[in-house]
Design a protein around this motif. Structure first.
Motif, PDB file in Angstrom:
ATOM      1  N   PHE A   1       0.827  -1.207   0.000  1.00  0.00           N
ATOM      2  CA  PHE A   1       0.000   0.000   0.000  1.00  0.00           C
ATOM      3  C   PHE A   1       0.864   1.261   0.000  1.00  0.00           C
ATOM      4  CE2 PHE A   1      -3.432  -2.735   2.024  1.00  0.00           C
ATOM      5  CZ  PHE A   1      -4.257  -2.702   0.907  1.00  0.00           C
ATOM      6  N   ILE A   2       1.991   1.234   0.725  1.00  0.00           N
ATOM      7  CA  ILE A   2       2.900   2.386   0.717  1.00  0.00           C
ATOM      8  C   ILE A   2       3.422   2.626  -0.699  1.00  0.00           C
ATOM      9  CG2 ILE A   2       5.144   3.238   1.500  1.00  0.00           C
ATOM     10  CD1 ILE A   2       4.659   1.763   4.151  1.00  0.00           C
ATOM     11  N   ASP A   3       3.881   1.548  -1.348  1.00  0.00           N
ATOM     12  CA  ASP A   3       4.420   1.667  -2.708  1.00  0.00           C
ATOM     13  C   ASP A   3       3.352   2.111  -3.700  1.00  0.00           C
ATOM     14  OD1 ASP A   3       6.853   0.831  -1.717  1.00  0.00           O
ATOM     15  OD2 ASP A   3       6.606  -1.263  -2.361  1.00  0.00           O
ATOM     16  N   LYS A   4       2.124   1.729  -3.433  1.00  0.00           N
ATOM     17  CA  LYS A   4       1.023   2.092  -4.334  1.00  0.00           C
ATOM     18  C   LYS A   4       0.631   3.556  -4.169  1.00  0.00           C
ATOM     19  CE  LYS A   4      -3.346   0.182  -6.043  1.00  0.00           C
ATOM     20  NZ  LYS A   4      -4.389  -0.838  -5.836  1.00  0.00           N
ATOM     21  N   GLY A   5       1.068   4.178  -3.091  1.00  0.00           N
ATOM     22  CA  GLY A   5       0.779   5.593  -2.866  1.00  0.00           C
ATOM     23  C   GLY A   5      -0.622   5.857  -2.345  1.00  0.00           C
ATOM     24  N   VAL A   6      -1.113   5.003  -1.451  1.00  0.00           N
ATOM     25  CA  VAL A   6      -2.456   5.244  -0.908  1.00  0.00           C
ATOM     26  C   VAL A   6      -2.474   6.535  -0.091  1.00  0.00           C
ATOM     27  CG1 VAL A   6      -3.097   2.807  -0.853  1.00  0.00           C
ATOM     28  CG2 VAL A   6      -2.012   3.848   1.154  1.00  0.00           C
ATOM     29  N   ASP A   7      -3.657   7.098   0.061  1.00  0.00           N
ATOM     30  CA  ASP A   7      -3.819   8.344   0.795  1.00  0.00           C
ATOM     31  C   ASP A   7      -4.038   8.107   2.284  1.00  0.00           C
ATOM     32  OD1 ASP A   7      -3.798  10.029  -1.580  1.00  0.00           O
ATOM     33  OD2 ASP A   7      -5.694   9.045  -2.046  1.00  0.00           O
ATOM     34  N   LEU A   8      -4.447   6.891   2.645  1.00  0.00           N
ATOM     35  CA  LEU A   8      -4.679   6.572   4.049  1.00  0.00           C
ATOM     36  C   LEU A   8      -4.625   5.062   4.230  1.00  0.00           C
ATOM     37  CD1 LEU A   8      -7.119   8.176   6.520  1.00  0.00           C
ATOM     38  CD2 LEU A   8      -7.338   5.720   6.149  1.00  0.00           C
ATOM     39  N   LEU A   9      -4.103   4.640   5.394  1.00  0.00           N
ATOM     40  CA  LEU A   9      -4.022   3.218   5.718  1.00  0.00           C
ATOM     41  C   LEU A   9      -4.896   2.901   6.926  1.00  0.00           C
ATOM     42  CD1 LEU A   9      -0.244   2.340   5.322  1.00  0.00           C
ATOM     43  CD2 LEU A   9      -2.130   1.034   4.341  1.00  0.00           C
ATOM     44  N   ILE A  10      -5.645   1.806   6.827  1.00  0.00           N
ATOM     45  CA  ILE A  10      -6.382   1.258   7.961  1.00  0.00           C
ATOM     46  C   ILE A  10      -5.732  -0.083   8.278  1.00  0.00           C
ATOM     47  CG2 ILE A  10      -8.604   0.357   8.745  1.00  0.00           C
ATOM     48  CD1 ILE A  10      -9.918   2.332   6.742  1.00  0.00           C
ATOM     49  N   ILE A  11      -5.232  -0.230   9.510  1.00  0.00           N
ATOM     50  CA  ILE A  11      -4.465  -1.425   9.862  1.00  0.00           C
ATOM     51  C   ILE A  11      -4.988  -2.024  11.153  1.00  0.00           C
ATOM     52  CG2 ILE A  11      -2.174  -2.333  10.450  1.00  0.00           C
ATOM     53  CD1 ILE A  11      -0.956  -0.016   8.863  1.00  0.00           C
ATOM     54  N   SER A  12      -5.209  -3.323  11.131  1.00  0.00           N
ATOM     55  CA  SER A  12      -5.452  -4.076  12.355  1.00  0.00           C
ATOM     56  C   SER A  12      -4.237  -4.967  12.550  1.00  0.00           C
ATOM     57  CB  SER A  12      -6.735  -4.909  12.243  1.00  0.00           C
ATOM     58  OG  SER A  12      -7.026  -5.535  13.462  1.00  0.00           O
ATOM     59  N   ALA A  13      -3.348  -4.560  13.439  1.00  0.00           N
ATOM     60  CA  ALA A  13      -2.044  -5.203  13.571  1.00  0.00           C
ATOM     61  C   ALA A  13      -2.183  -6.633  14.087  1.00  0.00           C
ATOM     62  CB  ALA A  13      -1.159  -4.399  14.506  1.00  0.00           C
ATOM     63  N   ASN A  14      -1.601  -7.573  13.364  1.00  0.00           N
ATOM     64  CA  ASN A  14      -1.695  -8.972  13.770  1.00  0.00           C
ATOM     65  C   ASN A  14      -1.122  -9.176  15.170  1.00  0.00           C
ATOM     66  OD1 ASN A  14      -2.325 -11.771  13.146  1.00  0.00           O
ATOM     67  ND2 ASN A  14      -0.119 -12.102  13.087  1.00  0.00           N
ATOM     68  N   GLU A  15       0.110  -8.732  15.376  1.00  0.00           N
ATOM     69  CA  GLU A  15       0.724  -8.714  16.703  1.00  0.00           C
ATOM     70  C   GLU A  15       1.411  -7.368  16.882  1.00  0.00           C
ATOM     71  OE1 GLU A  15       2.135 -12.704  18.504  1.00  0.00           O
ATOM     72  OE2 GLU A  15       2.809 -12.736  16.421  1.00  0.00           O
ATOM     73  N   ALA A  16       1.400  -6.871  18.103  1.00  0.00           N
ATOM     74  CA  ALA A  16       1.856  -5.510  18.345  1.00  0.00           C
ATOM     75  C   ALA A  16       3.344  -5.314  18.052  1.00  0.00           C
ATOM     76  CB  ALA A  16       1.546  -5.113  19.784  1.00  0.00           C
ATOM     77  N   ALA A  17       4.199  -6.151  18.630  1.00  0.00           N
ATOM     78  CA  ALA A  17       5.648  -5.921  18.526  1.00  0.00           C
ATOM     79  C   ALA A  17       6.170  -5.991  17.088  1.00  0.00           C
ATOM     80  CB  ALA A  17       6.397  -6.899  19.426  1.00  0.00           C
ATOM     81  N   PRO A  18       5.891  -7.067  16.332  1.00  0.00           N
ATOM     82  CA  PRO A  18       6.451  -7.123  14.981  1.00  0.00           C
ATOM     83  C   PRO A  18       5.862  -6.104  14.017  1.00  0.00           C
ATOM     84  CG  PRO A  18       5.046  -9.029  15.406  1.00  0.00           C
ATOM     85  CD  PRO A  18       5.220  -8.324  16.701  1.00  0.00           C
TER      86      PRO A  18
END
Length: 377
Positions: free
Chosen positions: A81-98
Motif C-alpha cells: 500500500f505504501i508503494d502504491k501511494g495510498v492516501d490513508l491506511l487502515i491497519i489491524s495489527a496482527n501482533e503488536a511488537a512485529p
C-alpha cells in the motif's frame, strides 16, 4: 468506544500523496488501503461495513488485503500500500511488537494510519478506533464469578498472545476475578483466535485438570473448539463456556448461545462504518483551513520547498500553491452543484479555505469561466 489519538501529520497526505486524483475525473479522489490481520466472519463483517460506508463518498476507492494471521504477510501488505501511494491506511495489527516498525514507517512517510481493534507498541499513528478490550475482559470475569457463585476453577483460551486485544482481555479478566479469592485461573493457553488450536489446547487442559468449572474463550471461534474437546470426553456439561463477539448468523456466537453450546457471548462491535467515517474525516477535514499552505507542508514533512515543488509538478503538472487552490475550487464547485438553495458566495469562500471572497470569485471565474453566483440563475 472510540478513542482518537495523535492527529498530527495526516493533512500532508491530502496534498502530497493525492497526486493526480483530484485533477482527473477518471481517478478516485482518495485511495484507502486496509491491511487486515485475519480472514474470519468478524473481519468479513467489518470489511463489508467499510465498503458499504465508502459508497456514500464520491471518488473513494478501498482495497482490502488480509494477512491470514501472518506477521510477515501483513508487513508485505502494508509495504504494498505504501508503494502504491495510498492516501490513508487502515491497519489491524496482527501482533503488536512485529507490526510496530511497519506502522511507524508508514506514519513517518506522512501517510495517515488508523489502527482498528488492535494497537501497536508506540504512539506513531494517527488514530485508534475499537472497543475497550480491558472492560470486556472485566465484564466476562464478573459474569463467570457470578455464574459460579464466587467459587470455581477457570481455564482461559486466549487470542494470539502478541496481540493487544488478547493482552487486554486477559488483564481485564484478572482484575475482575481478583475480587473473588475463590475463583481460580488454573490454566491458560494461546489458541491464536482459531477453533482448531483451541480444541487441541483444551484437550490438553482437560487431561491436566480434573475439575474445570468455566472456560473463558477470547472469541467465538475459540469457544466452540473448547466445547468440542470437552464434548469428546463427555465433560461439556461440567463447565460453562463464555465467548466474545456475539455476531448473528449461522455458526456465530448468538446462534451458539441459542443452541446451548455457549452460556454467554459478549458483544465486540466491528465498527466498520465508524472506521470509514473517521478515515474520510481525516482526509477531508483540513482543506477548509485558510492558514494551511506550502510552508506548512515543508514543516510537517521536514523536507525543503524545492523537494515539495518537484514532487507536485512530477505528480500533477502543477506547482503546490496552484494544486491546493484548484482542489479548493473543485470542492466549491461541488457544493454549488449539489445545493438546492441560494448560498452566499462569501460563505462558500470561507468554507473551502479562501480568506477573501472577491479573490475566490476571480479564481473561480478563471477556472470555470462563470461566476459562483451564476449557478443559482
Amino acid at each position: 468506544m472510540i478513542e482518537a489519538m495523535k492527529y498530527t501529520k495526516w493533512i500532508t497526505v491530502l496534498f502530497c500523496l493525492l497526486g493526480l486524483a483530484a485533477c482527473r475525473q477518471d481517478a478516485p479522489r482518495f485511495r484507502i488501503g486496509v491491511a487486515q490481520c485475519s480472514d474470519d466472519s468478524w473481519r468479513h463483517k467489518m470489511n463489508d461495513e467499510i465498503l458499504r460506508e465508502a459508497m456514500f463518498y464520491d471518488g473513494v476507492s478501498v482495497e482490502i488485503r488480509s494477512a491470514a494471521d501472518d506477521n510477515r504477510k501483513q508487513a508485505e501488505d502494508v509495504h504494498y500500500f505504501i508503494d502504491k501511494g495510498v492516501d490513508l491506511l487502515i491497519i489491524s495489527a496482527n501482533e503488536a511488537a512485529p507490526m510496530t516498525p511497519i506502522v511507524e514507517e508508514a506514519y513517518q512517510k506522512g501517510i495517515p494510519v488508523i489502527l482498528v481493534d488492535r494497537k501497536i507498541l508506540s504512539d506513531k499513528y494517527t488514530a485508534y478506533i475499537g472497543a475497550d478490550n480491558y472492560e470486556i475482559g472485566r465484564a466476562v470475569g464478573n459474569y463467570i464469578a457470578s455464574s459460579l457463585k464466587g467459587k470455581g476453577n477457570v481455564v482461559e483460551l486466549t487470542g494470539l498472545g502478541g496481540s493487544t486485544p488478547a493482552m487486554e482481555r486477559h488483564q481485564g479478566f484478572m482484575a475482575a476475578i481478583s475480587n473473588y479469592p475463590d475463583i481460580k485461573l488454573i490454566d491458560k493457553a494461546d489458541a491464536a483466535w482459531e477453533r482448531e488450536p483451541a480444541e487441541v489446547e483444551m484437550d490438553s487442559m482437560l487431561r491436566r485438570n480434573p475439575k474445570i468449572d468455566a472456560v473463558y474463550a477470547h472469541n467465538d471461534r475459540i469457544a466452540p473448539g473448547a466445547y468440542q474437546a470437552a464434548k469428546k470426553v463427555g465433560r461439556e456439561k461440567e463447565m460453562v463456556f463464555v465467548g466474545i463477539d456475539a455476531l448473528p448468523g449461522k455458526g456465530n456466537g448468538l446462534e451458539m448461545v441459542l443452541d446451548s453450546v455457549l452460556d454467554a457471548t459478549f458483544i465486540y462491535p466491528t465498527n466498520g462504518d465508524k472506521v470509514m467515517q473517521l478515515a474520510m474525516n481525516i482526509l477531508e477535514k483540513n482543506y477548509a483551513d485558510p492558514q494551511f499552505g506550502v510552508k506548512d507542508l515543508t514543516e510537517r514533512l521536514n523536507i525543503s520547498y524545492t523537494v515539495i515543488y518537484k514532487k507536485f509538478v512530477s505528480l500533477t503538472g502543477l506547482p503546490p500553491v496552484r494544486f491546493i487552490q484548484l482542489y479548493r475550487l473543485q470542492i466549491a464547485k461541488k457544493i454549488l452543484e449539489s445545493s438546492t438553495n441560494n448560498i452566499i458566495v462569501s460563505e462558500i469562500a470561507y468554507r473551502v479555505g479562501f480568506n477573501d471572497p472577491k479573490y475566490f470569485t476571480r479564481c473561480f471565474v478563471k477556472q470555470y469561466t462563470q461566476t459562483p453566483s451564476s449557478f443559482f440563475k
